[in-house]
Design a protein around this motif. Structure first.
Motif, PDB file in Angstrom:
ATOM      1  N   ARG A 240      -1.713  -7.325   9.781  1.00  0.00           N
ATOM      2  CA  ARG A 240      -0.388  -7.900  10.055  1.00  0.00           C
ATOM      3  C   ARG A 240      -0.256  -9.285   9.436  1.00  0.00           C
ATOM      4  O   ARG A 240       0.788  -9.616   8.852  1.00  0.00           O
TER       5      ARG A 240
ATOM      6  N   TRP B 171       5.722  -5.516   7.873  1.00  0.00           N
ATOM      7  CA  TRP B 171       5.149  -5.118   9.163  1.00  0.00           C
ATOM      8  C   TRP B 171       6.174  -4.377  10.015  1.00  0.00           C
ATOM      9  O   TRP B 171       5.854  -3.358  10.629  1.00  0.00           O
ATOM     10  N   GLN B 172       7.436  -4.844  10.028  1.00  0.00           N
ATOM     11  CA  GLN B 172       8.460  -4.158  10.808  1.00  0.00           C
ATOM     12  C   GLN B 172       8.695  -2.749  10.282  1.00  0.00           C
ATOM     13  O   GLN B 172       8.917  -1.812  11.061  1.00  0.00           O
TER      14      GLN B 172
ATOM     15  N   ARG C 216       6.460  -0.831   8.969  1.00  0.00           N
ATOM     16  CA  ARG C 216       5.348  -0.034   9.481  1.00  0.00           C
ATOM     17  C   ARG C 216       5.545   0.321  10.959  1.00  0.00           C
ATOM     18  O   ARG C 216       5.263   1.457  11.379  1.00  0.00           O
ATOM     19  N   VAL C 217       6.025  -0.645  11.742  1.00  0.00           N
ATOM     20  CA  VAL C 217       6.277  -0.389  13.161  1.00  0.00           C
ATOM     21  C   VAL C 217       7.321   0.709  13.320  1.00  0.00           C
ATOM     22  O   VAL C 217       7.153   1.647  14.118  1.00  0.00           O
TER      23      VAL C 217
ATOM     24  N   ALA D 220       5.878   4.090  12.252  1.00  0.00           N
ATOM     25  CA  ALA D 220       4.964   4.585  13.287  1.00  0.00           C
ATOM     26  C   ALA D 220       5.748   5.136  14.473  1.00  0.00           C
ATOM     27  O   ALA D 220       5.412   6.198  15.027  1.00  0.00           O
TER      28      ALA D 220
ATOM     29  N   THR E  57      -0.198   4.543  14.246  1.00  0.00           N
ATOM     30  CA  THR E  57       0.177   3.174  14.605  1.00  0.00           C
ATOM     31  C   THR E  57       0.651   2.452  13.349  1.00  0.00           C
ATOM     32  O   THR E  57       0.508   2.955  12.224  1.00  0.00           O
ATOM     33  N   ALA E  58       1.189   1.267  13.539  1.00  0.00           N
ATOM     34  CA  ALA E  58       1.715   0.503  12.406  1.00  0.00           C
ATOM     35  C   ALA E  58       0.644   0.189  11.371  1.00  0.00           C
ATOM     36  O   ALA E  58       0.947   0.044  10.176  1.00  0.00           O
TER      37      ALA E  58
ATOM     38  N   ALA F 227       2.861   0.075  17.971  1.00  0.00           N
ATOM     39  CA  ALA F 227       3.226  -1.125  17.225  1.00  0.00           C
ATOM     40  C   ALA F 227       2.039  -1.986  16.845  1.00  0.00           C
ATOM     41  O   ALA F 227       2.197  -3.134  16.460  1.00  0.00           O
TER      42      ALA F 227
END
Length: 261
Positions: free
Chosen positions: A11, A19-20, A22-23, A26, A69-70, A260
């Motif tokens: 992260r 990162w968002q 990926r969240v 996921a 997960t992210a 997350a």
């Protein structure tokens, strides 16, 4: 599955937007599992890496959607299918379907392909079309492209390029004798379409099971309903698709917050 880089380290190495992304991706995997859209360890939900037009996110082959997960995602090269970041194997059909669609269609930042049961059942019929028998069906009908030719498992990027041509300016693809794909500028858009396509297919199949004739809506009602669905001035702020996805993520935040990480 264990990875050598910790979620925090990963992260810290990424932009907030990456990162968002990926969240959100996921969350889409977890939600698709909870909604019954997944099939084993196959099917694929991918997203172009923000700020990069040459890479997309893909989970390692063998990972179940319930454990994504992210920090799980690999970054895969759109042109060569090689892992550019992360760890794991690239599932071949994912690359052959998704990479050419990402490359060919500007609206396809997110490409979601599933074998979800009700919509996939329709693709097995001589006439797989969603019928204009209710408002959800009408709202979707103008967005759907139908591929009437199953060519076998996708093991060559030429198949993905062919599918991109079939999709054109639509956002949903019914793949003959196969499954469904949706595309969107965001994860929320692609997931919203996936959700409502499966609901429409489920209701249509339930109606067909009665053995009664389906009741087609009158053409003027179809046109009015389609216009109303396309009207983006009814709400201020986030789109209905984004509001829907945000609501679904709140369920995950309550019940499965580890997505997350």
């Amino acid at each position: 599955m264990q990875f050598s880089v910790s979620p925090k380290t990963l992260r810290d190495s990424l932009s907030a937007g990456q990162w968002q992304a990926r969240v959100d991706l996921a969350a889409a995997h977890r939600l698709a599992y909870l909604h019954g859209f997944s099939e084993g360890i196959f099917n694929h939900l991918t997203l172009v890496v923000p700020g990069r037009s040459d890479r997309y996110y893909q989970i390692p082959f063998g990972m179940h959607w319930s454990e994504v997960t992210a920090s799980s995602f690999m970054e895969v090269g759109i042109d060569d299918g090689e892992v550019k970041s992360g760890e794991g194997d690239v599932e071949r059909s994912c690359y052959c379907i998704h990479a050419p669609i990402h490359k060919a269609l500007p609206q396809a930042k997110a490409v979601f392909h599933t074998h979800m049961p009700f919509a996939s059942a329709l693709t097995r019929l001589e006439d797989p079309r969603i019928k204009e028998i209710g408002q959800t069906e009408v709202g979707l009908s103008g967005a759907i492209a139908y591929d009437d030719e199953y060519t076998g498992p996708a093991v060559d990027p030429a198949e993905g390029a062919r599918l991109a041509r079939v999709i054109g300016d639509k956002t949903v693809l019914f793949m003959a004798n196969h499954g469904i794909s949706t595309v969107g500028a965001t994860v929320a858009e692609a997931y919203d379409k996936l959700y409502y396509v499966e609901r429409a297919a489920q209701v249509q199949i339930y109606a067909m099971w009665t053995g009664q004739k389906l009741k087609q809506l009158p053409a003027p009602v179809v046109e009015k309903t389609r216009r109303d669905y396309m009207d983006d001035h009814l709400y201020k702020g986030p789109s209905p698709a984004q509001r829907h996805f945000d609501a679904l993520k709140r369920i995950l935040d309550r019940d499965e917050p580890d997505y997350a990480t």
